[in-house]
Design a protein around this motif. Structure first.
Motif: not given
Length: 197
Positions: A65-76
């Motif tokens: 299962y593949v899903q996208f995770r997004g946020g502002p740069p640096g959220f990881v």
């Protein structure tokens, strides 16, 4: 030499490589020790500059299962040379990735920079933590908007930089604005020059 190859080049992969004539070229990546790869400043900078990544997990039945995770740069957040973490916010409430992680923490992450045609692939073991964990405050400094439901910690096993050959360049809205703003400034300057003639 590559922990990533040691994990990815299973027996069936190596047989296919042999059938296709690439076994010798790939064999050199299998040597060396099996220690986990260390995240260097180069990988950390790349990861923390990304505004999203693809997260692959596997179910108990073996389906990926593949899903996208997004946020502002640096959220990881790169915590150290072995660990990444991010705050998981409420989404569509299907919880497929989280359920898969709870059953089998093995994950694959793809960090893409389409504009510069670069990608970083990563294998790791993910675990879910509640928001009372000591990492909570650190992960709140830069995070995706929304209600934080849990924290995701990833122990990095291995990573690999991919060649740029087949990455189609794409640009974010912010990147387009940066490029276009210079053109707008030049057009405005030329208009002013034309007024004087």
């Amino acid at each position: 030499m590559s922990r990533y190859a040691q994990l990815a080049y299973t027996d069936s992969v190596q047989r296919f490589q042999a059938e296709q004539g690439s076994a010798a070229a790939n064999a050199r990546r299998l040597g060396g020790d099996s220690e986990r790869d260390l995240i260097t400043a180069n990988e950390a900078a790349f990861i923390e500059s990304r505004d999203g990544f693809y997260l692959g997990s596997v179910s108990e039945t073996g389906w990926p299962y593949v899903q996208f995770r997004g946020g502002p740069p640096g959220f990881v957040h790169v915590l150290d040379e072995h660990r990444l973490a991010f705050a998981e916010v409420r989404g569509n409430r299907q919880y497929i990735s989280d359920g898969n992680i709870r059953a089998d923490g093995r994950v694959s992450l793809f960090f893409m920079d389409y504009a510069r045609q670069a990608r970083l692939k990563l294998f790791g073991r993910a675990s879910l933590m509640d928001t009372s964990d000591e990492l909570h405050e650190r992960l709140m400094s830069t995070r995706t908007d929304g209600r934080v439901e849990r924290l995701v910690l990833i122990e990095v096993e291995a990573f690999n930089w991919n060649c740029p050959q087949h990455i189609t360049p794409r640009f974010t809205a912010d990147e387009v604005r940066q490029y276009v703003s210079a053109l707008h400034a030049e057009i405005a300057s030329l208009r002013e020059q034309l007024k004087g003639t």
